[in-house]
Write a protein that holds these residues in place. Structure first.
Motif, short mmCIF file in Angstrom:
data_model
loop_
_atom_site.label_atom_id
_atom_site.label_comp_id
_atom_site.label_asym_id
_atom_site.label_seq_id
_atom_site.Cartn_x
_atom_site.Cartn_y
_atom_site.Cartn_z
N THR A 1 0.85 -1.19 0.00
CA THR A 1 0.00 0.00 0.00
C THR A 1 0.89 1.24 0.00
O THR A 1 1.92 1.28 0.66
CB THR A 1 -0.90 0.01 1.25
OG1 THR A 1 -1.65 -1.20 1.28
CG2 THR A 1 -1.85 1.19 1.22
N ASP A 2 0.47 2.25 -0.76
CA ASP A 2 1.22 3.52 -0.84
C ASP A 2 2.70 3.27 -1.17
O ASP A 2 3.60 3.84 -0.55
CB ASP A 2 1.11 4.29 0.48
CG ASP A 2 -0.32 4.73 0.75
OD1 ASP A 2 -1.06 4.94 -0.24
OD2 ASP A 2 -0.70 4.84 1.92
N TYR A 3 2.91 2.41 -2.16
CA TYR A 3 4.29 2.10 -2.56
C TYR A 3 4.81 3.23 -3.44
O TYR A 3 4.19 3.61 -4.44
CB TYR A 3 4.33 0.77 -3.33
CG TYR A 3 5.72 0.17 -3.43
CD1 TYR A 3 6.20 -0.67 -2.44
CD2 TYR A 3 6.55 0.45 -4.52
CE1 TYR A 3 7.46 -1.23 -2.52
CE2 TYR A 3 7.81 -0.10 -4.61
CZ TYR A 3 8.27 -0.94 -3.60
OH TYR A 3 9.52 -1.49 -3.68
N ARG A 4 5.95 3.78 -3.05
CA ARG A 4 6.49 4.95 -3.74
C ARG A 4 7.34 4.52 -4.94
O ARG A 4 8.23 3.68 -4.80
CB ARG A 4 7.32 5.80 -2.79
CG ARG A 4 7.82 7.11 -3.42
CD ARG A 4 8.59 7.95 -2.43
NE ARG A 4 7.72 8.50 -1.37
CZ ARG A 4 8.10 9.43 -0.52
NH1 ARG A 4 9.33 9.94 -0.59
NH2 ARG A 4 7.27 9.86 0.42
N THR B 1 -8.73 5.23 -10.20
CA THR B 1 -7.85 5.99 -9.30
C THR B 1 -6.97 6.96 -10.10
O THR B 1 -6.43 6.60 -11.15
CB THR B 1 -6.96 5.04 -8.49
OG1 THR B 1 -7.78 4.12 -7.77
CG2 THR B 1 -6.09 5.82 -7.50
N PHE C 1 -3.51 9.31 -9.91
CA PHE C 1 -2.25 9.37 -9.18
C PHE C 1 -1.57 10.70 -9.49
O PHE C 1 -1.36 11.03 -10.67
CB PHE C 1 -1.33 8.20 -9.59
CG PHE C 1 -1.96 6.84 -9.39
CD1 PHE C 1 -1.79 6.13 -8.21
CD2 PHE C 1 -2.73 6.27 -10.41
CE1 PHE C 1 -2.36 4.88 -8.05
CE2 PHE C 1 -3.31 5.02 -10.25
CZ PHE C 1 -3.13 4.33 -9.06
N THR D 1 4.57 13.99 -6.90
CA THR D 1 5.15 14.93 -5.94
C THR D 1 6.59 15.18 -6.36
O THR D 1 7.32 14.21 -6.64
CB THR D 1 5.12 14.36 -4.51
OG1 THR D 1 3.76 14.09 -4.15
CG2 THR D 1 5.75 15.32 -3.52
N TRP E 1 7.84 11.59 -7.81
CA TRP E 1 7.39 10.28 -7.36
C TRP E 1 5.88 10.30 -7.15
O TRP E 1 5.24 11.35 -7.03
CB TRP E 1 8.10 9.85 -6.08
CG TRP E 1 8.04 10.81 -4.92
CD1 TRP E 1 8.96 11.76 -4.58
CD2 TRP E 1 6.99 10.91 -3.94
NE1 TRP E 1 8.57 12.44 -3.46
CE2 TRP E 1 7.36 11.94 -3.03
CE3 TRP E 1 5.79 10.24 -3.71
CZ2 TRP E 1 6.57 12.32 -1.94
CZ3 TRP E 1 4.99 10.60 -2.63
CH2 TRP E 1 5.39 11.63 -1.76
N GLN F 1 2.61 7.45 -5.45
CA GLN F 1 2.39 6.27 -4.63
C GLN F 1 1.24 5.44 -5.19
O GLN F 1 0.22 5.98 -5.64
CB GLN F 1 2.08 6.67 -3.18
CG GLN F 1 3.30 7.25 -2.46
CD GLN F 1 2.98 7.69 -1.05
OE1 GLN F 1 2.01 8.39 -0.82
NE2 GLN F 1 3.81 7.28 -0.10
N VAL F 2 1.44 4.12 -5.18
CA VAL F 2 0.44 3.22 -5.73
C VAL F 2 0.18 2.07 -4.77
O VAL F 2 1.02 1.74 -3.92
CB VAL F 2 0.88 2.63 -7.10
CG1 VAL F 2 1.08 3.72 -8.13
CG2 VAL F 2 2.15 1.79 -6.95
N TYR F 3 -0.98 1.48 -4.92
CA TYR F 3 -1.25 0.19 -4.29
C TYR F 3 -0.94 -0.87 -5.33
O TYR F 3 -1.56 -0.89 -6.40
CB TYR F 3 -2.71 0.10 -3.84
CG TYR F 3 -3.13 -1.28 -3.38
CD1 TYR F 3 -2.35 -2.01 -2.48
CD2 TYR F 3 -4.32 -1.86 -3.84
CE1 TYR F 3 -2.74 -3.28 -2.06
CE2 TYR F 3 -4.72 -3.13 -3.42
CZ TYR F 3 -3.92 -3.84 -2.54
OH TYR F 3 -4.28 -5.09 -2.13
#
Length: 698
Positions: free
Chosen positions: A634-637, A667, A669, A672, A682, A684-686
């Motif tokens: 979860t929230d993998y950068r 979703t 994305f 940042t 970068w 973040q993804v699930y």
């Protein structure tokens, strides 16, 4: 950069967009691109000089136009007045006669004349009522007498364009005089050369679910629409050149100008190619110029009674591993035969190019037998190399690319000779692509020998990206080689016997089937995205064809059980093969949209061994792979080059691909700014376990 040699002309080559290099016109251009080749410049000059000598000989004698149209000089050619001119090169023969059904096989009825070069000819006059004296479909041969002994031999004409086999009478082929009242007329123009080449490797004979040999017409009707639907833009047709032994997969050619009669007539093959062109599909011939079948009765071997007519004499003319004959590329008439063969398939049948089989054997005196290439540059020069084989490949590629600007040529070569896919004028071999043969070996080895936890992401990335700078390769997970008896398809390695019992939607999704389908999708996608400038799939493997491939032979009681493609399992809507087929189609269609295959090689920003994550960018697409057997993140950068809003364009976890729907495709994305994995932004993804996501800017 190498300094220009004195008294040598130079040229400028745009080797990549915006990058122009100045090269000497002496074959050393390769060392300008790759300075590690500079110590071998003398060898490169010598190689190029050999090419130039042969090129000049052709230009100064017949010229390429006549030289490459040998099939209009040799063999059977019906004249305007319906007479038939027949010519054959047989320098060892003393006398020759044309015999067949039309003259009751009388050796004295049509005696041929011989010139000083060993070319025999005869003009068969038309009948009294002006018709062709040799009836269409009749059997014919050339018979010759030998020096010293006077022995009489019978051979199939070397340039014959149709041969048939009557298994009730004999296992050997009969030469047929093919002169139908009307030849097939092509209706569709050749498609433009694909920017991104997506190759569907196919074999007409195995293209039916029934245990028999399928036909050209069946392939045209039943298989071409499937290939078009799946999004492939190129077909590589195997086993077209006539071969006596079906189980050779077409690689023991007996008649080089004859399309295999197993599948139908020459006109049927023309219709197949024309129909493919109408669908916008390029058609390549799997070409065998590396060797020839050793058959005498229905092959080229001992054609004029000598062992050196088309081949080298003695051991040099024999391939120990393949048990076949090796061409003498340094002979003018042999070159004319082979070069004319290229043009024959291009002009008469409208093929769009070739996959050259057995290139390693052509390039090296050791033919690659028992030789392990380490990648050292010394292996590609010196006594290892067959200079005449290299010369023939350069002559062939140079001619093809000048004559047919949209031609595609692919090398099947395990050695990775530098310059294989660079233009001949740079000193290269002139191919457009080389098959990345290490990639399928890697996947098979991993599936055979390693647990999923031991998969090395760094090694996967290395093998997928390990190719020579500015040389295009075609990546693939499995071709026909990996499916042959003794091996298994990737799907069968992954799921094995459970494919017989647990591939129905009516049965629970078992861990083995779940893993197999997930990894089948990921293996194909990472190979497609990272493995080359082209992609190849073997017929049936797009939907996870089970088992292996085995042709009818003595060892299996001549069974067709495994010499077929089980389209029935794909067409059965209750079975799970449909999910893999839809995934394969989605890959091709997504590539068509973004064009990563014809874009620069992917930039890999992450290959994490603990997480089993691979991340790369190519053609403005962000590829994210999680190969971990159990761990979702979860929230993998992940790092990305371009800032902005991204959306999912392909998701292997979708329900339509038998995924678990753990990711919401709607979703958005947002990036940042900030350095991450050497990228300026970068997001973040699930990313669930055994899933890949493709993201692109909204």
């Amino acid at each position: 950069m190498a300094m220009p040699s004195p008294n040598v002309s130079t040229f400028q080559e745009e080797v990549s967009p915006g990058r122009v290099l100045t090269m000497d016109a002496d074959g050393t251009g390769l060392s300008v691109i790759d300075p590690w080749l500079e110590p071998f410049n003398d060898a490169l000059r010598e190689r190029y000089a050999t090419f130039e000598k042969s090129d000049k000989q052709i230009e100064d004698t017949l010229g390429y136009e006549e030289f490459t149209k040998g099939y209009e000089y040799y063999g059977f050619n019906v004249q305007k007045d319906n007479s038939v001119m027949y010519r054959e090169w047989a320098p060892n023969a003393v006398t020759a006669s044309l015999v067949g059904d039309f003259n009751n096989w009388d050796v004295n009825a049509h005696v041929m004349t011989r010139d000083k070069y060993g070319v025999f000819e005869i003009l068969v006059d038309p009948t009294a009522d002006g018709k062709v004296a040799i009836p269409h479909g009749s059997k014919i041969k050339i018979t010759m007498t030998m020096p010293r002994t006077g022995e009489r031999i019978y051979r199939l004409p070397a340039w014959i364009n149709y041969v048939t086999q009557d298994l009730n009478v004999s296992a050997t082929y009969d030469a047929i005089f093919w002169n139908p009242e009307s030849h097939y007329v092509f209706k569709n123009a050749r498609p433009k050369r694909p920017e991104s080449i997506r190759v569907y490797e196919a074999h007409v004979g195995i293209s039916s679910p029934e245990p028999r040999c399928a036909t050209y017409k069946e392939f045209t009707k039943n298989i071409l629409p499937r290939i078009a639907y799946d999004g492939y833009n190129t077909i590589q047709l195997m086993a077209v050149m006539e071969h006596a032994y079906y189980a050779s997969f077409g690689y023991q050619v007996t008649s080089f100008f004859a399309p295999s009669s197993r599948y139908g007539t020459p006109e049927d093959l023309k219709e197949l190619i024309d129909t493919a062109h109408g669908l916008g599909i390029t058609v390549l011939l799997d070409l065998v110029h590396s060797h020839a079948c050793k058959n005498v009765a229905d092959g080229l071997n001992m054609f004029d009674g000598s062992d050196h007519c088309y081949f080298h004499a003695g051991p040099k003319g024999r391939h120990e591993l393949w048990d076949s004959r090796l061409f003498n590329y340094g002979n003018f008439e042999v070159m004319r035969f082979l070069m004319s063969n290229l043009r024959y398939w291009m002009d008469v049948f409208q093929f769009d190019g070739f996959r050259f089989d057995g290139v390693t054997s052509m390039l090296y005196k050791h033919h690659g037998i028992g030789y392990g290439f380490s990648g050292g540059y010394h292996e590609y020069f010196g006594d290892n190399v067959d200079d005449e084989g290299v010369m023939y490949i350069q002559i062939a590629n140079n001619f093809l690319h000048k004559k047919y600007p949209d031609v595609v040529t692919i090398a099947e070569d395990v050695s990775g000779m530098p310059g294989s896919c660079r233009p001949v004028r740079e000193g290269g071999l002139g191919f457009d692509y080389r098959l990345s043969m290490a990639i399928p070996d890697m996947w098979i080895k991993m599936l055979k020998e390693q647990s999923d936890d031991d998969w090395n992401m760094g090694n996967v990335v290395h093998i997928l990206t390990n190719r020579r700078y500015l040389e295009k390769t075609i990546g693939y997970c499995e071709s026909h080689d990996q499916a042959l008896v003794g091996d298994k398809t990737l799907a069968f390695w992954l799921m094995d016997k459970e494919m017989y019992t647990n591939m129905s939607d009516l049965t629970p999704l078992t861990p083995i089937i779940d893993r197999g389908i997930a990894l089948h999708k990921l293996i194909r996608m990472v190979t497609h995205g990272l493995g080359g400038e082209g992609y190849l799939n073997f017929e049936g493997n797009e939907f996870g064809h089970p088992e292996w491939l085995d042709f009818p032979r003595a060892g299996n009681d001549s069974s067709f059980q495994y010499a077929r493609r089980q389209w029935n399992v794909l067409d059965d809507k209750l079975l799970r093969y449909k999910y893999l087929n839809e995934w394969d189609r989605a890959m091709q269609m997504t590539e068509e949209r973004f064009g990563w295959l014809h874009s620069p090689q992917g930039y890999v920003s992450r290959k994490n061994e603990g997480d089993k994550i691979i991340v790369f960018e190519r053609a403005n697409v962000l590829f994210i792979f999680n190969f971990h057997p159990t761990q979702s993140f979860t929230d993998y950068r992940v790092g990305v080059d371009q800032a902005g809003k991204y959306k999912i364009v392909l998701n292997s976890d979708d329900k339509q691909f038998l995924g678990h729907e753990r990711v919401d495709n709607s979703t958005e994305f947002f990036t940042t700014p900030g350095d991450w994995d050497s990228r300026p932004n970068w997001l973040q993804v699930y990313i669930p376990s055994r899933t890949c996501l493709l993201l692109a800017k909204a």
